[in-house]
Scaffold this motif. Structure first.
Motif, PDB file in Angstrom:
ATOM      1  N   VAL A   1      15.563 -28.789   9.753  1.00 19.83           N
ATOM      2  CA  VAL A   1      16.685 -28.972   8.841  1.00 19.83           C
ATOM      3  C   VAL A   1      17.169 -27.598   8.392  1.00 19.83           C
ATOM      4  O   VAL A   1      16.397 -26.816   7.822  1.00 19.83           O
ATOM      5  N   ASP A   2      18.424 -27.291   8.653  1.00 16.91           N
ATOM      6  CA  ASP A   2      19.027 -26.032   8.194  1.00 16.91           C
ATOM      7  C   ASP A   2      19.798 -26.320   6.914  1.00 16.91           C
ATOM      8  O   ASP A   2      21.008 -26.505   6.918  1.00 16.91           O
ATOM      9  N   GLY A   3      19.096 -26.374   5.836  1.00 13.64           N
ATOM     10  CA  GLY A   3      19.698 -26.723   4.556  1.00 13.64           C
ATOM     11  C   GLY A   3      18.675 -27.454   3.718  1.00 13.64           C
ATOM     12  O   GLY A   3      17.512 -27.594   4.093  1.00 13.64           O
ATOM     13  N   LYS A   4      19.117 -27.975   2.573  1.00 16.07           N
ATOM     14  CA  LYS A   4      18.177 -28.643   1.675  1.00 16.07           C
ATOM     15  C   LYS A   4      18.032 -30.128   1.963  1.00 16.07           C
ATOM     16  O   LYS A   4      17.155 -30.789   1.396  1.00 16.07           O
ATOM     17  N   ALA A   5      18.912 -30.681   2.829  1.00 15.72           N
ATOM     18  CA  ALA A   5      18.858 -32.112   3.115  1.00 15.72           C
ATOM     19  C   ALA A   5      19.346 -32.383   4.530  1.00 15.72           C
ATOM     20  O   ALA A   5      20.005 -31.555   5.156  1.00 15.72           O
ATOM     21  N   TYR A   6      19.014 -33.562   5.017  1.00 17.75           N
ATOM     22  CA  TYR A   6      19.338 -34.005   6.368  1.00 17.75           C
ATOM     23  C   TYR A   6      20.267 -35.212   6.227  1.00 17.75           C
ATOM     24  O   TYR A   6      19.880 -36.235   5.652  1.00 17.75           O
ATOM     25  N   VAL A   7      21.503 -35.093   6.712  1.00 16.30           N
ATOM     26  CA  VAL A   7      22.522 -36.126   6.506  1.00 16.30           C
ATOM     27  C   VAL A   7      22.895 -36.745   7.853  1.00 16.30           C
ATOM     28  O   VAL A   7      23.138 -36.031   8.831  1.00 16.30           O
ATOM     29  N   TYR A   8      22.932 -38.075   7.901  1.00 15.12           N
ATOM     30  CA  TYR A   8      23.349 -38.777   9.105  1.00 15.12           C
ATOM     31  C   TYR A   8      24.080 -40.051   8.697  1.00 15.12           C
ATOM     32  O   TYR A   8      24.095 -40.427   7.513  1.00 15.12           O
ATOM     33  N   HIS A   9      24.710 -40.713   9.670  1.00 17.65           N
ATOM     34  CA  HIS A   9      25.534 -41.882   9.368  1.00 17.65           C
ATOM     35  C   HIS A   9      25.096 -43.076  10.222  1.00 17.65           C
ATOM     36  O   HIS A   9      24.855 -42.930  11.422  1.00 17.65           O
TER      37      HIS A   9
ATOM     38  N   THR B   1      46.567 -55.607  16.736  1.00 16.85           N
ATOM     39  CA  THR B   1      46.078 -55.325  15.388  1.00 16.85           C
ATOM     40  C   THR B   1      45.304 -54.009  15.376  1.00 16.85           C
ATOM     41  O   THR B   1      44.712 -53.601  16.373  1.00 16.85           O
ATOM     42  N   GLU B   2      45.333 -53.376  14.229  1.00 14.99           N
ATOM     43  CA  GLU B   2      44.640 -52.081  14.072  1.00 14.99           C
ATOM     44  C   GLU B   2      43.647 -52.154  12.929  1.00 14.99           C
ATOM     45  O   GLU B   2      43.947 -52.669  11.855  1.00 14.99           O
ATOM     46  N   ASP B   3      42.459 -51.696  13.182  1.00 15.18           N
ATOM     47  CA  ASP B   3      41.485 -51.434  12.127  1.00 15.18           C
ATOM     48  C   ASP B   3      40.454 -50.454  12.678  1.00 15.18           C
ATOM     49  O   ASP B   3      40.459 -50.138  13.871  1.00 15.18           O
ATOM     50  N   ALA B   4      39.599 -49.958  11.814  1.00 12.15           N
ATOM     51  CA  ALA B   4      38.626 -48.941  12.211  1.00 12.15           C
ATOM     52  C   ALA B   4      37.243 -49.338  11.716  1.00 12.15           C
ATOM     53  O   ALA B   4      37.093 -50.118  10.769  1.00 12.15           O
ATOM     54  N   GLY B   5      36.237 -48.787  12.378  1.00 13.34           N
ATOM     55  CA  GLY B   5      34.871 -49.027  11.960  1.00 13.34           C
ATOM     56  C   GLY B   5      34.542 -48.247  10.694  1.00 13.34           C
ATOM     57  O   GLY B   5      35.215 -47.282  10.340  1.00 13.34           O
ATOM     58  N   THR B   6      33.496 -48.683  10.019  1.00 11.52           N
ATOM     59  CA  THR B   6      33.043 -47.995   8.806  1.00 11.52           C
ATOM     60  C   THR B   6      31.592 -47.579   8.973  1.00 11.52           C
ATOM     61  O   THR B   6      30.853 -48.133   9.797  1.00 11.52           O
ATOM     62  N   PHE B   7      31.184 -46.616   8.168  1.00 14.32           N
ATOM     63  CA  PHE B   7      29.856 -46.019   8.288  1.00 14.32           C
ATOM     64  C   PHE B   7      29.202 -45.899   6.913  1.00 14.32           C
ATOM     65  O   PHE B   7      29.884 -45.907   5.886  1.00 14.32           O
ATOM     66  N   THR B   8      27.898 -45.771   6.923  1.00 14.88           N
ATOM     67  CA  THR B   8      27.130 -45.528   5.713  1.00 14.88           C
ATOM     68  C   THR B   8      26.440 -44.177   5.835  1.00 14.88           C
ATOM     69  O   THR B   8      25.741 -43.924   6.829  1.00 14.88           O
ATOM     70  N   GLU B   9      26.660 -43.307   4.870  1.00 15.82           N
ATOM     71  CA  GLU B   9      26.026 -41.988   4.881  1.00 15.82           C
ATOM     72  C   GLU B   9      24.622 -42.073   4.298  1.00 15.82           C
ATOM     73  O   GLU B   9      24.400 -42.682   3.251  1.00 15.82           O
ATOM     74  N   VAL B  10      23.673 -41.468   4.976  1.00 11.12           N
ATOM     75  CA  VAL B  10      22.280 -41.459   4.529  1.00 11.12           C
ATOM     76  C   VAL B  10      21.845 -40.007   4.357  1.00 11.12           C
ATOM     77  O   VAL B  10      22.092 -39.169   5.226  1.00 11.12           O
ATOM     78  N   VAL B  11      21.201 -39.718   3.238  1.00 12.28           N
ATOM     79  CA  VAL B  11      20.744 -38.364   2.934  1.00 12.28           C
ATOM     80  C   VAL B  11      19.221 -38.386   2.778  1.00 12.28           C
ATOM     81  O   VAL B  11      18.682 -39.120   1.945  1.00 12.28           O
ATOM     82  N   ALA B  12      18.529 -37.612   3.599  1.00  7.59           N
ATOM     83  CA  ALA B  12      17.080 -37.453   3.490  1.00  7.59           C
ATOM     84  C   ALA B  12      16.802 -36.034   3.021  1.00  7.59           C
ATOM     85  O   ALA B  12      17.109 -35.063   3.721  1.00  7.59           O
ATOM     86  N   LYS B  13      16.249 -35.892   1.832  1.00  4.07           N
ATOM     87  CA  LYS B  13      16.041 -34.572   1.242  1.00  4.07           C
ATOM     88  C   LYS B  13      14.691 -33.980   1.643  1.00  4.07           C
ATOM     89  O   LYS B  13      13.702 -34.695   1.794  1.00  4.07           O
ATOM     90  N   LEU B  14      14.695 -32.666   1.806  1.00  4.18           N
ATOM     91  CA  LEU B  14      13.443 -31.955   2.009  1.00  4.18           C
ATOM     92  C   LEU B  14      12.693 -31.848   0.685  1.00  4.18           C
ATOM     93  O   LEU B  14      13.305 -31.695  -0.375  1.00  4.18           O
ATOM     94  N   ARG B  15      11.385 -31.929   0.752  1.00  5.72           N
ATOM     95  CA  ARG B  15      10.536 -31.786  -0.430  1.00  5.72           C
ATOM     96  C   ARG B  15       9.572 -30.627  -0.230  1.00  5.72           C
ATOM     97  O   ARG B  15       9.298 -30.220   0.897  1.00  5.72           O
ATOM     98  N   ILE B  16       9.062 -30.107  -1.328  1.00  3.35           N
ATOM     99  CA  ILE B  16       8.120 -28.984  -1.289  1.00  3.35           C
ATOM    100  C   ILE B  16       6.711 -29.517  -1.496  1.00  3.35           C
ATOM    101  O   ILE B  16       6.401 -30.108  -2.532  1.00  3.35           O
ATOM    102  N   LEU B  17       5.859 -29.313  -0.513  1.00  2.44           N
ATOM    103  CA  LEU B  17       4.445 -29.663  -0.612  1.00  2.44           C
ATOM    104  C   LEU B  17       3.664 -28.354  -0.579  1.00  2.44           C
ATOM    105  O   LEU B  17       3.731 -27.617   0.412  1.00  2.44           O
TER     106      LEU B  17
ATOM    107  N   GLY C   1      11.762 -27.772   7.010  1.00  4.43           N
ATOM    108  CA  GLY C   1      12.732 -26.726   6.718  1.00  4.43           C
ATOM    109  C   GLY C   1      12.097 -25.357   6.821  1.00  4.43           C
ATOM    110  O   GLY C   1      10.874 -25.210   6.773  1.00  4.43           O
ATOM    111  N   GLY C   2      12.925 -24.349   6.966  1.00  5.53           N
ATOM    112  CA  GLY C   2      12.413 -22.997   7.093  1.00  5.53           C
ATOM    113  C   GLY C   2      12.195 -22.607   8.534  1.00  5.53           C
ATOM    114  O   GLY C   2      12.569 -23.308   9.474  1.00  5.53           O
ATOM    115  N   SER C   3      11.512 -21.495   8.719  1.00  4.82           N
ATOM    116  CA  SER C   3      11.375 -20.914  10.052  1.00  4.82           C
ATOM    117  C   SER C   3      10.263 -21.543  10.882  1.00  4.82           C
ATOM    118  O   SER C   3      10.256 -21.411  12.107  1.00  4.82           O
ATOM    119  N   ASP C   4       9.315 -22.227  10.238  1.00  7.71           N
ATOM    120  CA  ASP C   4       8.156 -22.751  10.957  1.00  7.71           C
ATOM    121  C   ASP C   4       8.052 -24.255  10.781  1.00  7.71           C
ATOM    122  O   ASP C   4       8.295 -24.795   9.702  1.00  7.71           O
TER     123      ASP C   4
END
Length: 301
Positions: free
Chosen positions: A39-47, A65-81, A254-257
């Motif tokens: 993860v390059d950042g503090k959280a991991y975001v996907y849809h 007819t016209e319409d479009a699909g919809t999505f749900t954003e999901v955020v998984a945060k990094l934690r410090i152990l 997250g981070g280099s390792d």
């Protein structure tokens, strides 16, 4: 006067065996199968897909007819152990003749960190502890949880079939406690007189037990005190999961390792000791809710 035992013991040393014998052991075959994504950042975001657009059959000159699909954003945060360990410099330099005092303490700290992650990967609940991350129990969608019976019950092969079917793209494994695995083996023996199907898995040196071609792994971090209806705290769960970075369950770092990092903090200000920190920026993500299913209320624990 004859040589007394007390005098002889003064001239003899005990044999000290190098290393620490492992006594705190919890079987977890899941930890070695989990992939990790950087993860390059503090959280991991996907849809995730929410709703597909519609299409219809038309006659000539009909309006499209016209319409479009919809999505749900999901955020998984990094934690410090993380955790620190202080080792007195005198003890480290004068009493490391058999075992390195600092090295032993760092190994134990790393083991404790791995065990904490393994526990959290199953039982973590960010709602109860915002500093933690959600484990598999919380990540499993409500529609993906099937109770074996209203008030709990014994494992059945049919229930395992239903669990596998709840993961449409086929799970990579079925995960259960050691006692539940023994109950599964007993069912297979009763049905066919042998120990059931065994398959070769690339992550294991020996063939592993399987059900309908899906490997069965053991994880004793799964709690044995879950409640199903009026069962009391006597039940466990079984999980079926896909583990990959495309649509499945996977770890985050997250981070280099990708693994634990060991940092020397230096001399403690108010004592002659060296402080060392072991840390890991980590988390978990579940891409598709259809990649994880849970069979609850199992009384074979």
């Amino acid at each position: 006067m004859a040589l007394l035992k007390a005098e002889a013991e003064k001239l003899s040393n005990n044999q000290l065996v190098q290393g620490i014998i492992e006594e705190i052991i919890t079987v977890n075959e899941f930890f070695g199968l989990m992939p990790f994504a950087k993860v390059d950042g503090k959280a991991y975001v996907y849809h995730r897909e929410n709703q597909l657009p519609t299409v219809t059959f038309l006659d000539p000159n009909d309006v499209v007819t016209e319409d479009a699909g919809t999505f749900t954003e999901v955020v998984a945060k990094l934690r410090i152990l993380a955790g620190d360990v202080d080792v007195d410099k005198f003890l480290n330099e004068t009493m490391s003749d058999t075992d390195n005092q600092l090295g032993i303490q760092l190994a134990l700290k790393a083991k404790a960190m791995a065990r904490q992650f393994q526990d959290t990967s199953i039982n973590g609940d960010a709602g109860s502890n915002p500093k933690s991350f959600d484990g598999m129990k919380v990540l499993t969608a409500a529609g993906q949880v099937t109770p074996i019976a209203a008030n709990g019950g014994a494992l059945t092969l049919t229930a395992l079939d239903q669990l596998i079917d709840a993961v449409p793209n086929k799970p990579d494994f079925i995960m259960m406690r050691s006692g539940t695995r023994r109950a599964f083996v007993a069912l297979i023996r009763a049905a066919s007189g042998n120990t059931g199907a065994m398959i070769q898995h690339p992550n294991f040196d020996v063939p592993v037990l399987a059900h309908n071609g899906v490997p069965i792994i053991v994880n004793d971090w799964l709690p044995s005190n879950e409640v199903q209806g009026s069962s009391g705290a006597v039940c466990a769960s079984i999980y079926a999961a896909r583990c990959n970075e495309m649509d499945g369950l996977h770890g985050l770092y997250g981070g280099s390792d990708a693994g634990f990092r060991v940092e020397s903090i230096g001399t403690v200000q108010n004592k002659d000791a060296l402080r060392t920190r072991v840390k890991w920026y980590c988390g978990m993500a579940l891409k598709s809710t259809k990649s994880l299913a849970r069979l609850s209320g199992i009384t074979n624990v």
